[in-house]
Design a protein around this motif. Structure first.
Motif, PDB file in Angstrom:
ATOM      1  N   MET A 159     -19.056  16.552   8.024  1.00 45.33           N
ATOM      2  CA  MET A 159     -19.148  16.281   6.594  1.00 45.33           C
ATOM      3  C   MET A 159     -20.306  17.022   5.940  1.00 45.33           C
ATOM      4  SD  MET A 159     -16.552  14.437   6.618  1.00 45.33           S
ATOM      5  CE  MET A 159     -16.493  13.966   4.891  1.00 45.33           C
ATOM      6  N   GLY A 160     -21.101  17.665   6.721  1.00 48.86           N
ATOM      7  CA  GLY A 160     -22.301  18.383   6.311  1.00 48.86           C
ATOM      8  C   GLY A 160     -23.100  18.535   7.580  1.00 48.86           C
ATOM      9  N   GLU A 161     -23.953  19.531   7.646  1.00 46.80           N
ATOM     10  CA  GLU A 161     -24.665  19.757   8.894  1.00 46.80           C
ATOM     11  C   GLU A 161     -25.498  18.529   9.246  1.00 46.80           C
ATOM     12  OE1 GLU A 161     -26.414  23.689  10.954  1.00 46.80           O
ATOM     13  OE2 GLU A 161     -27.414  23.117   9.094  1.00 46.80           O
ATOM     14  N   GLY A 162     -25.164  17.903  10.375  1.00 51.76           N
ATOM     15  CA  GLY A 162     -25.872  16.701  10.793  1.00 51.76           C
ATOM     16  C   GLY A 162     -25.071  15.425  10.672  1.00 51.76           C
ATOM     17  N   ARG A 163     -23.888  15.475  10.044  1.00 49.16           N
ATOM     18  CA  ARG A 163     -23.064  14.273   9.942  1.00 49.16           C
ATOM     19  C   ARG A 163     -21.650  14.561  10.445  1.00 49.16           C
ATOM     20  NH1 ARG A 163     -21.385  10.450   4.727  1.00 49.16           N
ATOM     21  NH2 ARG A 163     -19.532   9.599   5.716  1.00 49.16           N
ATOM     22  N   LEU A 164     -21.212  13.731  11.412  1.00 50.31           N
ATOM     23  CA  LEU A 164     -19.895  13.863  12.005  1.00 50.31           C
ATOM     24  C   LEU A 164     -19.132  12.561  11.814  1.00 50.31           C
ATOM     25  CD1 LEU A 164     -21.042  15.441  15.383  1.00 50.31           C
ATOM     26  CD2 LEU A 164     -20.032  16.673  13.442  1.00 50.31           C
TER      27      LEU A 164
ATOM     28  N   ASP B 287     -30.769  10.306  -2.399  1.00 54.08           N
ATOM     29  CA  ASP B 287     -31.333   9.093  -1.814  1.00 54.08           C
ATOM     30  C   ASP B 287     -30.254   8.157  -1.274  1.00 54.08           C
ATOM     31  OD1 ASP B 287     -30.294   8.439  -4.245  1.00 54.08           O
ATOM     32  OD2 ASP B 287     -32.064   7.416  -5.024  1.00 54.08           O
ATOM     33  N   SER B 288     -29.025   8.691  -1.121  1.00 53.68           N
ATOM     34  CA  SER B 288     -27.932   7.882  -0.595  1.00 53.68           C
ATOM     35  C   SER B 288     -27.905   7.954   0.924  1.00 53.68           C
ATOM     36  CB  SER B 288     -26.585   8.367  -1.150  1.00 53.68           C
ATOM     37  OG  SER B 288     -26.535   8.235  -2.549  1.00 53.68           O
ATOM     38  N   ARG B 289     -27.514   6.859   1.553  1.00 55.55           N
ATOM     39  CA  ARG B 289     -27.421   6.840   3.007  1.00 55.55           C
ATOM     40  C   ARG B 289     -26.304   7.777   3.456  1.00 55.55           C
ATOM     41  NH1 ARG B 289     -26.761   0.789   4.875  1.00 55.55           N
ATOM     42  NH2 ARG B 289     -24.981   0.925   3.446  1.00 55.55           N
ATOM     43  N   GLY B 290     -26.599   8.582   4.459  1.00 55.94           N
ATOM     44  CA  GLY B 290     -25.576   9.445   5.032  1.00 55.94           C
ATOM     45  C   GLY B 290     -25.310  10.714   4.261  1.00 55.94           C
ATOM     46  N   PHE B 291     -26.084  10.986   3.205  1.00 55.57           N
ATOM     47  CA  PHE B 291     -25.846  12.209   2.435  1.00 55.57           C
ATOM     48  C   PHE B 291     -26.390  13.411   3.191  1.00 55.57           C
ATOM     49  CE2 PHE B 291     -27.525  15.334  -0.684  1.00 55.57           C
ATOM     50  CZ  PHE B 291     -26.303  15.782  -1.152  1.00 55.57           C
ATOM     51  N   HIS B 292     -25.560  14.454   3.315  1.00 52.77           N
ATOM     52  CA  HIS B 292     -25.967  15.707   3.940  1.00 52.77           C
ATOM     53  C   HIS B 292     -25.593  16.840   2.988  1.00 52.77           C
ATOM     54  CE1 HIS B 292     -27.055  14.201   7.986  1.00 52.77           C
ATOM     55  NE2 HIS B 292     -26.204  13.249   7.687  1.00 52.77           N
ATOM     56  N   GLU B 293     -26.582  17.535   2.540  1.00 51.42           N
ATOM     57  CA  GLU B 293     -26.374  18.586   1.541  1.00 51.42           C
ATOM     58  C   GLU B 293     -25.606  19.765   2.124  1.00 51.42           C
ATOM     59  OE1 GLU B 293     -29.197  21.546  -1.104  1.00 51.42           O
ATOM     60  OE2 GLU B 293     -29.933  19.540  -0.566  1.00 51.42           O
ATOM     61  N   LYS B 294     -24.691  20.314   1.323  1.00 49.34           N
ATOM     62  CA  LYS B 294     -23.931  21.494   1.707  1.00 49.34           C
ATOM     63  C   LYS B 294     -24.354  22.676   0.841  1.00 49.34           C
ATOM     64  CE  LYS B 294     -19.709  19.059   3.148  1.00 49.34           C
ATOM     65  NZ  LYS B 294     -18.246  18.952   2.946  1.00 49.34           N
ATOM     66  N   PRO B 295     -24.260  23.892   1.362  1.00 50.41           N
ATOM     67  CA  PRO B 295     -24.503  25.067   0.513  1.00 50.41           C
ATOM     68  C   PRO B 295     -23.516  25.084  -0.646  1.00 50.41           C
ATOM     69  CG  PRO B 295     -24.434  25.680   2.836  1.00 50.41           C
ATOM     70  CD  PRO B 295     -23.963  24.256   2.750  1.00 50.41           C
TER      71      PRO B 295
ATOM     72  N   VAL C 208     -23.792  18.052  18.539  1.00 54.00           N
ATOM     73  CA  VAL C 208     -25.117  17.448  18.661  1.00 54.00           C
ATOM     74  C   VAL C 208     -26.064  18.365  19.432  1.00 54.00           C
ATOM     75  CG1 VAL C 208     -26.395  15.539  19.711  1.00 54.00           C
ATOM     76  CG2 VAL C 208     -24.312  15.083  18.403  1.00 54.00           C
ATOM     77  N   ALA C 209     -25.563  19.028  20.469  1.00 54.41           N
ATOM     78  CA  ALA C 209     -26.406  19.955  21.221  1.00 54.41           C
ATOM     79  C   ALA C 209     -26.925  21.067  20.314  1.00 54.41           C
ATOM     80  CB  ALA C 209     -25.621  20.543  22.391  1.00 54.41           C
ATOM     81  N   ASP C 210     -26.063  21.527  19.411  1.00 58.97           N
ATOM     82  CA  ASP C 210     -26.479  22.575  18.466  1.00 58.97           C
ATOM     83  C   ASP C 210     -27.481  22.018  17.459  1.00 58.97           C
ATOM     84  OD1 ASP C 210     -26.205  25.259  17.282  1.00 58.97           O
ATOM     85  OD2 ASP C 210     -25.218  24.214  15.624  1.00 58.97           O
ATOM     86  N   TYR C 211     -27.241  20.805  16.974  1.00 56.12           N
ATOM     87  CA  TYR C 211     -28.181  20.187  16.034  1.00 56.12           C
ATOM     88  C   TYR C 211     -29.562  20.041  16.681  1.00 56.12           C
ATOM     89  CZ  TYR C 211     -24.036  18.707  13.336  1.00 56.12           C
ATOM     90  OH  TYR C 211     -22.874  18.673  12.611  1.00 56.12           O
ATOM     91  N   GLN C 212     -29.572  19.607  17.920  1.00 60.27           N
ATOM     92  CA  GLN C 212     -30.854  19.385  18.598  1.00 60.27           C
ATOM     93  C   GLN C 212     -31.608  20.685  18.803  1.00 60.27           C
ATOM     94  OE1 GLN C 212     -29.460  17.134  22.004  1.00 60.27           O
ATOM     95  NE2 GLN C 212     -29.841  15.174  20.985  1.00 60.27           N
ATOM     96  N   ARG C 213     -30.888  21.764  19.092  1.00 64.25           N
ATOM     97  CA  ARG C 213     -31.546  23.067  19.219  1.00 64.25           C
ATOM     98  C   ARG C 213     -32.188  23.486  17.909  1.00 64.25           C
ATOM     99  NH1 ARG C 213     -27.019  24.313  22.552  1.00 64.25           N
ATOM    100  NH2 ARG C 213     -25.903  25.136  20.754  1.00 64.25           N
ATOM    101  N   LYS C 214     -31.551  23.092  16.786  1.00 68.54           N
ATOM    102  CA  LYS C 214     -32.050  23.461  15.460  1.00 68.54           C
ATOM    103  C   LYS C 214     -33.045  22.440  14.904  1.00 68.54           C
ATOM    104  CE  LYS C 214     -27.749  25.814  14.102  1.00 68.54           C
ATOM    105  NZ  LYS C 214     -26.584  25.773  13.176  1.00 68.54           N
ATOM    106  N   GLY C 215     -33.249  21.345  15.626  1.00 65.22           N
ATOM    107  CA  GLY C 215     -34.150  20.314  15.134  1.00 65.22           C
ATOM    108  C   GLY C 215     -33.567  19.504  13.995  1.00 65.22           C
ATOM    109  N   ILE C 216     -32.244  19.376  13.951  1.00 60.65           N
ATOM    110  CA  ILE C 216     -31.563  18.657  12.869  1.00 60.65           C
ATOM    111  C   ILE C 216     -31.202  17.245  13.339  1.00 60.65           C
ATOM    112  CG2 ILE C 216     -29.481  18.579  11.433  1.00 60.65           C
ATOM    113  CD1 ILE C 216     -29.423  21.636  11.583  1.00 60.65           C
ATOM    114  N   GLU C 217     -31.581  16.231  12.572  1.00 61.93           N
ATOM    115  CA  GLU C 217     -31.158  14.872  12.872  1.00 61.93           C
ATOM    116  C   GLU C 217     -29.666  14.736  12.599  1.00 61.93           C
ATOM    117  OE1 GLU C 217     -33.457  12.006  10.786  1.00 61.93           O
ATOM    118  OE2 GLU C 217     -35.358  12.607  11.712  1.00 61.93           O
TER     119      GLU C 217
END
Length: 313
Positions: free
Chosen positions: A75-80, A193-201, A111-120
């Protein structure tokens, strides 16, 4: 194609499965809610953003009948978000558990890719309605409810009054080629400030709002007089049975002025003029802005609940 559960076959979905998958989701809707809340257009819109080969799975019987379908959406980088559907006639065969295994394995790659990038990250499984078997499966696998959403709707029986914009607020309709960036920024500012919001380009966000179901005639942008920055916005699309409010937001500094309620009632009025009498949306019942209260004031009522389960992988 993989043989599973004795004689069933597991493979990624292909476009030729679209009608069968839609019928499956509708069957689960009818079992849960008594009516469908999904269409072929909805599925095709979702599939436009998915890699079917890696993020979808179908379970077929020996006769080719569709028993189950699952998907993982970024749904955005960091949310599945994961969705799993099992044919009501095929429950108890282990299909839901099998699809959950596939979804978790795919999510672990993200998740492995997120962790390499330091993304929660957050990994969710969405369950529509009070599905006891789904709750039991997820909780046995270490999931817990993170958020509760509700689908709300209003069915108009007569033309609503044309609402009056709040004092000091100007609202204009969307103009293609001029307002895309303004709507994007309004979304970003309203939901930061919404829960679960992940910004997209911007380009990715805009591509996701250009399907044929979207109706820019019912998109509106609000500004506060003397301020060029957007204060609020609404984006809708047409579904077979309703006008669907895809996004409605008011920026933090412009809240408590009636902008959200005005935008919603503006869509009610304009929808009636187009011959549409049902308007619906989903809302996070734990929203920091208490959005469900706004929708209730506007005359909308809760139809059913969506449970968002999650766990750490």
């Amino acid at each position: 194609m993989q043989t599973v559960l004795g004689t069933c076959k597991l493979r990624p979905a292909v476009h030729g499965d679209a009608e069968a998958v839609t019928e499956l989701i509708i069957a689960t809707d009818i079992e849960t809610f008594g009516k469908p809340d999904f269409s072929l257009g909805d599925l095709l819109e979702i599939w436009e953003k998915l890699s079917l080969a890696t993020n979808t799975w179908v379970v077929l019987g020996a006769d080719g009948a569709l028993h189950g379908y699952g998907s993982v959406e970024e749904m955005g980088e960091g949310r599945l978000d994961t969705y799993i559907y099992v044919n009501p006639a095929s429950k108890g065969l282990g299909i839901g558990s099998l699809l959950l295994d596939k979804a978790e394995a795919r999510a672990c790659e993200y998740v492995a890719d997120y962790q390499r990038k330091g993304i929660e990250y957050e990994f969710n499984n969405i369950v529509a309605g009070r599905n006891g078997l789904a709750f039991e499966l997820l909780e046995s696998r270490g999931y817990a409810v993170r958020r509760l959403h509700a689908r709300m709707e209003i069915k108009l029986t007569e033309s609503p009054a044309l609402p009056e914009a709040p004092a000091g607020v100007t609202v204009r309709p969307f103009e293609q080629g001029r307002d895309e960036r303004a709507f994007y920024e309004a979304h970003r500012q309203s939901f930061q400030d919404s829960r679960g919001f992940h910004e997209k380009p911007f380009a990715e966000w805009l591509e996701g709002k250009t399907g044929e179901q979207y109706d820019p005639r019912l998109w509106f942008l609000a500004t506060v007089d003397g301020d060029e920055e957007s204060a609020g916005f609404i984006i809708v699309k047409h579904l077979p049975d309703c006008v669907w409010v895809d996004l409605l937001g008011v920026t933090r500094g412009a809240r408590k002025r009636g902008i959200g309620e005005y935008l919603l009632k503006k869509v009610f009025y304009e929808s009636w003029q187009q011959g549409r009498d049902t308007i619906a949306l989903t809302v996070d019942l734990g929203s920091l802005t208490n959005a469900s209260r706004l929708y209730e004031r506007a005359g909308m009522q809760a139809d059913y609940e969506l449970f968002m389960y999650g766990k750490e992988l």
